[in-house]
Write an enzyme that holds these catalytic residues in place. Structure first.
Site, short mmCIF file in Angstrom:
data_model
loop_
_atom_site.label_atom_id
_atom_site.label_comp_id
_atom_site.label_asym_id
_atom_site.label_seq_id
_atom_site.Cartn_x
_atom_site.Cartn_y
_atom_site.Cartn_z
N GLU A 41 49.59 30.04 39.98
CA GLU A 41 50.70 29.31 39.89
C GLU A 41 51.56 30.06 38.84
O GLU A 41 52.91 29.99 38.88
CB GLU A 41 50.47 27.89 39.56
CG GLU A 41 49.82 26.97 40.47
CD GLU A 41 48.19 27.30 40.77
OE1 GLU A 41 47.49 27.86 39.60
OE2 GLU A 41 47.69 27.16 41.66
N ARG A 52 37.05 36.09 41.04
CA ARG A 52 38.07 35.09 40.57
C ARG A 52 37.82 34.74 39.15
O ARG A 52 38.92 34.79 38.52
CB ARG A 52 38.11 33.97 41.41
CG ARG A 52 39.26 32.94 41.24
CD ARG A 52 40.43 33.29 41.75
NE ARG A 52 41.49 32.16 41.49
CZ ARG A 52 42.58 32.27 41.56
NH1 ARG A 52 43.15 33.54 42.09
NH2 ARG A 52 43.46 31.37 41.39
N GLY A 67 44.68 40.31 35.26
CA GLY A 67 46.42 40.97 35.45
C GLY A 67 46.44 42.18 36.14
O GLY A 67 47.63 42.41 36.16
N GLU A 68 45.37 42.61 36.84
CA GLU A 68 45.35 43.99 37.59
C GLU A 68 45.23 43.90 38.86
O GLU A 68 45.57 44.93 39.81
CB GLU A 68 44.45 44.94 36.87
CG GLU A 68 44.69 45.11 35.39
CD GLU A 68 43.72 46.36 34.91
OE1 GLU A 68 44.28 47.25 34.04
OE2 GLU A 68 42.59 46.44 35.23
N ASN A 99 46.20 33.79 48.06
CA ASN A 99 47.49 34.20 48.36
C ASN A 99 47.26 35.50 49.21
O ASN A 99 47.23 36.50 48.18
CB ASN A 99 48.44 34.14 47.24
CG ASN A 99 49.94 34.28 47.74
OD1 ASN A 99 50.26 34.52 48.73
ND2 ASN A 99 50.58 34.39 46.56
N PRO A 100 47.83 35.69 50.15
CA PRO A 100 47.92 37.02 50.86
C PRO A 100 48.93 37.70 50.71
O PRO A 100 49.20 38.80 51.45
CB PRO A 100 47.54 36.61 52.52
CG PRO A 100 48.15 34.98 52.65
CD PRO A 100 47.67 34.53 51.40
N LEU A 101 50.08 37.22 50.44
CA LEU A 101 51.33 37.70 50.30
C LEU A 101 51.47 38.80 48.98
O LEU A 101 52.32 39.71 49.41
CB LEU A 101 52.24 36.65 49.61
CG LEU A 101 52.57 35.40 50.57
CD1 LEU A 101 53.44 34.49 50.23
CD2 LEU A 101 52.87 35.95 52.13
#
Length: 435
Positions: free
Chosen positions: A64, A273, A314-315, A339-341
């Site tokens: 988020e 994750r 963060g990588e 999220n696949p975006l």
């Protein structure tokens, strides 16, 4: 009157549960020590140096926070006089806020939704507006904002068909909460209809699009991708499996073992994750007989290494830039996918499992434009069947470079066609604040 009695009972119940919630945080801190730090923030105590009278924006966790990046950057540009307090619930989300924005925003945890905690929080910050995201509906916080005349905006609103059935059981509490918002901006018309069906004011409920499409490859991300590429000593095909959950790794490692027979140079880049699972996943990779190396060692990935375990935060986005194929974890069970975006932004071919319920609207668009490969397995399938399906999908792509390129380009086109929700949402908030 019924609502006020319900809200009072809700407040009393959560107040009684406060000791239990604190114990839960402490227990969770056994594997993740950061959960025991800054515990006073969770009780509503705010840094005395914080400026007051600004806007509180809340994001639950890392995903988020990343989705809100463009929204907050636009706010900082278009209304630099506004004081932004960016709150999260998780330590990983907190770390992401600090990484992305440093001292450009104030940051703390959002307190527990318990009357004394939220009362202290709102009294200390005296915000003009509170911005919540997706389905972050906290009845006590919302009620107190409404009583204090604080503007409430819900952005990137998401309410699936499954969720609405659950929320209907609490309609006596949720309906008044929804009606307290000055504005609800939904990701899609389906979500908008569900919010209205649950009791939101139709005139205040609009479709803004999905913030998660508003991704951009920054110069920082490009530099990080170049840095990470230097760790891979030899050019090889890379299969990135991102945001894995328990059960995902066993499935992926079984598939990888099959693929290595045909593609011995294939490198698996594995990104769990949750940080507390890094070590156990590393041990699992070793136990399966794979030559594995951790990102934290800062050592190069040699031709002898089968797996590069990313035990850092963060990588993921820059790693998408290095991959040839990306698989999103959490899509092979009941997690609902991730999220696949992000890989789509890099024009990468994406393979996901059968369960992507968290991204139904996104999947609908990607599927319509043939921008993603989704396995047709189900929960009832055996692990062997799921493994074979995943292996066949990755094998098919590795054999057909043109198919990989086309799939990635079509995914990228979907991202490009759906951007703009951040700008829409920012303009809507500024209109409310400056009204």
């Amino acid at each position: 009157m019924h609502y006020f009695i319900s809200l009072l009972l809700y407040r009393i119940l959560l107040l009684l549960l406060l000791p239990v919630l604190i114990v839960v945080l402490l227990l969770r801190s056994i594997n993740h020590p950061q959960y025991r730090y800054r515990i006073f923030e969770r009780l509503g105590f705010v840094n005395s140096d914080f400026k007051i009278g600004g806007i509180v924006i809340h994001a639950a966790s890392v995903g988020e926070v990343i989705a809100l990046k463009s929204y907050i950057e636009l706010l900082l540009q278009q209304a630099p006089e506004l004081i932004i307090t960016f709150t999260t619930f998780t330590p990983t989300g907190s770390a992401q806020v600090k990484k992305l924005f440093a001292d450009r925003v104030q940051h703390c945890y959002l307190p527990l939704d318990i009357w004394p905690c939220s009362w202290l929080f709102l009294k200390a910050l005296a915000p003009k507006a509170v911005v919540l995201m997706e389905t972050e509906l906290w009845p006590n916080l919302i009620a107190q904002c409404h009583q204090r005349g604080i503007i409430l905006q819900l952005i990137n609103g998401r309410l699936s068909d499954n969720s609405i059935n659950s929320y209907r059981k609490l309609s006596w509490l949720i309906k008044p909460s929804l009606q307290s918002f000055q504005q609800i901006l939904a990701q899609s018309s389906d979500n908008q209809k569900n919010f209205i069906a649950l009791g939101a004011d139709a005139e205040k409920c609009q479709v803004s699009g999905n913030l998660k499409y508003d991704l951009h490859i920054s110069e920082t991300v490009r530099k990080k991708a170049l840095l990470l590429a230097q760790f891979i000593a030899k050019q090889r095909k890379i299969w990135l499996v991102a945001s894995t959950h328990p059960g995902d790794e066993e499935l992926v490692l079984a598939s990888f073992a099959q693929l290595k027979v045909k593609y011995p140079e294939l490198l698996l880049v594995l990104v769990p994750r949750h940080p507390e699972r890094f070590e156990s996943i590393y041990q699992l990779c070793l136990a399966q007989g794979f030559q594995s190396i951790k990102r934290s060692t800062e050592r190069p990935v040699t031709s002898e290494n089968d797996i590069w375990l990313i035990d850092s935060l963060g990588e993921l986005l820059p790693l998408c830039g290095l991959a040839d194929i990306v698989t999103m974890g959490g899509s092979f069970s009941s997690i609902g996918g991730h999220n696949p975006l992000e890989p789509a932004l890099f024009k990468k071919p994406i393979v996901v499992g059968h369960d992507m319920k968290n991204f139904r609207a996104v999947m609908k668009q990607l599927t319509a434009k043939q921008g993603i490969m989704q396995l047709t397995t189900r929960d009832s399938y055996s692990r062997v069947q799921m493994t074979d399906a995943l292996t066949q999908a990755v094998d098919q792509l590795l054999q057909q470079p043109q198919m990989m390129e086309q799939l990635g380009q079509q995914a990228f086109n979907v991202v490009q066609a759906n951007q703009g929700a951040s700008e829409y949402s920012v303009q809507a908030l500024l209109a409310l604040v400056k009204h």
